[in-house]
Write a protein that holds these residues in place. Structure first.
Motif, PDB file in Angstrom:
ATOM      1  N   MET A 134     -16.930-114.462 -33.229  1.00 42.43           N
ATOM      2  CA  MET A 134     -18.267-114.154 -33.735  1.00 42.43           C
ATOM      3  C   MET A 134     -18.925-113.113 -32.836  1.00 42.43           C
ATOM      4  N   SER A 145     -21.152-111.414 -30.333  1.00 44.82           N
ATOM      5  CA  SER A 145     -21.606-112.175 -29.158  1.00 44.82           C
ATOM      6  C   SER A 145     -23.096-112.526 -29.222  1.00 44.82           C
ATOM      7  N   ARG A 176     -26.262-120.964 -40.875  1.00 45.76           N
ATOM      8  CA  ARG A 176     -25.922-121.395 -39.519  1.00 45.76           C
ATOM      9  C   ARG A 176     -27.141-121.814 -38.702  1.00 45.76           C
ATOM     10  N   SER A 203     -24.891-125.118 -36.614  1.00 46.77           N
ATOM     11  CA  SER A 203     -23.475-125.223 -36.225  1.00 46.77           C
ATOM     12  C   SER A 203     -23.265-124.426 -34.956  1.00 46.77           C
ATOM     13  N   GLY A 204     -22.144-124.656 -34.302  1.00 42.80           N
ATOM     14  CA  GLY A 204     -21.845-123.927 -33.069  1.00 42.80           C
ATOM     15  C   GLY A 204     -21.239-122.574 -33.387  1.00 42.80           C
ATOM     16  N   PRO A 205     -21.093-121.737 -32.340  1.00 45.31           N
ATOM     17  CA  PRO A 205     -20.460-120.438 -32.533  1.00 45.31           C
ATOM     18  C   PRO A 205     -18.992-120.595 -32.942  1.00 45.31           C
ATOM     19  N   THR A 206     -18.499-119.621 -33.655  1.00 47.65           N
ATOM     20  CA  THR A 206     -17.075-119.628 -34.022  1.00 47.65           C
ATOM     21  C   THR A 206     -16.368-118.523 -33.252  1.00 47.65           C
ATOM     22  N   PRO A 207     -15.047-118.688 -33.035  1.00 47.04           N
ATOM     23  CA  PRO A 207     -14.305-117.673 -32.286  1.00 47.04           C
ATOM     24  C   PRO A 207     -14.419-116.308 -32.971  1.00 47.04           C
ATOM     25  N   ALA A 237     -23.445-115.532 -31.447  1.00 47.46           N
ATOM     26  CA  ALA A 237     -22.966-116.723 -30.746  1.00 47.46           C
ATOM     27  C   ALA A 237     -24.006-117.171 -29.714  1.00 47.46           C
ATOM     28  N   ARG A 246     -25.932-120.855 -29.414  1.00 46.30           N
ATOM     29  CA  ARG A 246     -25.917-121.704 -28.218  1.00 46.30           C
ATOM     30  C   ARG A 246     -27.335-121.992 -27.735  1.00 46.30           C
TER      31      ARG A 246
END
Ligand SMILES: Nc1nc2c(ncn2[C@@H]2O[C@H](COP(=O)(O)OP(=O)(O)OP(=O)(O)O)[C@@H](O)[C@H]2O)c(=O)[nH]1
Ligand SMILES: [Mg+2]
Lengths: 118, 208
Positions: A45, A47, A88, A39-43, A50, A54
């Protein structure tokens, strides 16, 4: 001794791993375990986490992640265990024989073919 | 102009593996200071060699085993740096090449970093043969298969037989010549190692 720009003071490493000391997943992360984000990073998270998500849109080895984050391999492994526990990321562990036994001839043949094609 | 950060991001994207990659393999290049480890890795790698590091404590245990902060605060931790490159072999297999310093403290980390490695290349500068004694010792101790590559710095007066003698090499261990600056030559060193592994495997099977 440390490369310029690298901040690996104990305090930073402690913060990063929230003081946890041990990563003991069933299959430990090898240097060349390939990590894939699920899954992508979440707000909000952390750094580094994240950044890992990515970076791992496509398979990326543990050692590449450590180099990119400029973190020691052992710290990187702890962060990866967290992401794995949270579902994740997934981990593609090396198939090569563990320990001191020789890898099977099929793998060796594949390596040879790949090298000759270089 | 792109910023340095987006350049780095773009470079990484170009260097990304295929989605099907699922098996990482390791070969370690080990040898004394300045013997050409990084040069060899760079010659065959599809990415610019990257550098990373691992931390250890004096007892040879990592911070992940020493109680985290306490372990770090104990100031017994040492850092060893190593570089690596990458070769995509096919849709599934990716070979990582590690350039590892042969110095003593490094070997505490060998099992943690390089267990499961296919094998090792010991790079030897024929003008400084004794720099590789320790690495050969340790590889034998760890039971890691290896070959020796004599890096061509010019002006070596040794014959292969003299070099073997000076290194006290087991007759079964291949000794090859190499110029780490050449891609073809470096590639042939890796091929020689894998051929050696096949020979060892065959011998092991016959012995069974
Ligand atoms: N003549 C010649 N020079 C070489 C060869 N391989 C490397 N060099 C040169 O030797 C120097 C050291 O090479 P490196 O690849 O940095 O050696 P290293 O083993 O990575 O060195 P450290 O990481 O500092 O221990 C460089 O200037 C290289 O260009 C070779 O095969 N022949
Ligand atoms: Mg180097």
């Amino acid at each position: 001794m440390s490369r310029p720009g690298r901040d690996d003071s104990p305090d930073r490493l402690y913060t990063l791993t929230q003081g946890r000391s041990r990563s003991a997943p069933d299959a430990p992360f090898d240097l060349v375990t390939l990590v894939v984000a699920e899954s992508g990073p979440t707000p909000g998270m952390q750094s580094e986490l994240a950044a890992i998500l990515r970076m791992c849109e496509l398979p990326t080895a543990v050692v590449e992640i450590a180099a990119e984050l400029r973190l020691p391999v052992s710290i990187t492994r702890i962060l990866l265990s967290d992401l794995l526990d949270a579902g994740r990321i997934s981990a593609r562990h090396p198939r090569a024989a563990a320990g001191h036994s020789l890898p099977d001839p099929d793998i060796l043949e594949q390596v040879l073919v790949g090298l000759r094609n270089l | 102009m792109d910023s340095a950060i987006s350049d780095a991001t773009a470079e990484r994207r170009d260097a990304a593996l295929s989605a099907t990659a699922d098996n990482g393999l390791k070969i370690v290049v080990v040898g004394g200071f300045g013997v050409g480890k990084t040069t060899l890795v760079r010659s065959v790698s599809e990415i610019r060699p990257l550098n990373t590091e691992e931390t250890m404590t004096q007892a040879g245990r990592g911070i992940d085993e020493t109680g985290g902060l306490d372990g770090l605060r104990a100031k017994t931790s040492t850092t060893v740096a190593f570089d690596f490159g990458r070769i995509t072999l096919d849709a599934h297999n990716v070979l990582y090449l590690f350039g590892a310093p042969g110095q003593e403290r490094f070997w505490f980390l060998w099992d943690r970093l390089f267990s499961g490695t296919l094998g090792a290349v010991v790079l030897v500068d024929p003008r400084r043969i004794e720099d590789s004694w320790y690495a050969i010792d340790r590889l034998e101790h760890h039971g890691t298969p290896f070959i020796v590559a004599r890096n061509d710095f010019g002006g070596s007066a040794h014959t292969a037989a003299q070099l073997r003698e000076a290194l006290d090499l087991d007759p079964g261990v291949p000794l090859v010549d190499c110029d780490a600056r050449s891609r073809e030559s470096s590639k042939n060193v890796l091929i020689a190692l894998v051929e050696h592994l096949k020979t060892l495997y065959a011998a092991q099977e016959t012995a069974k």
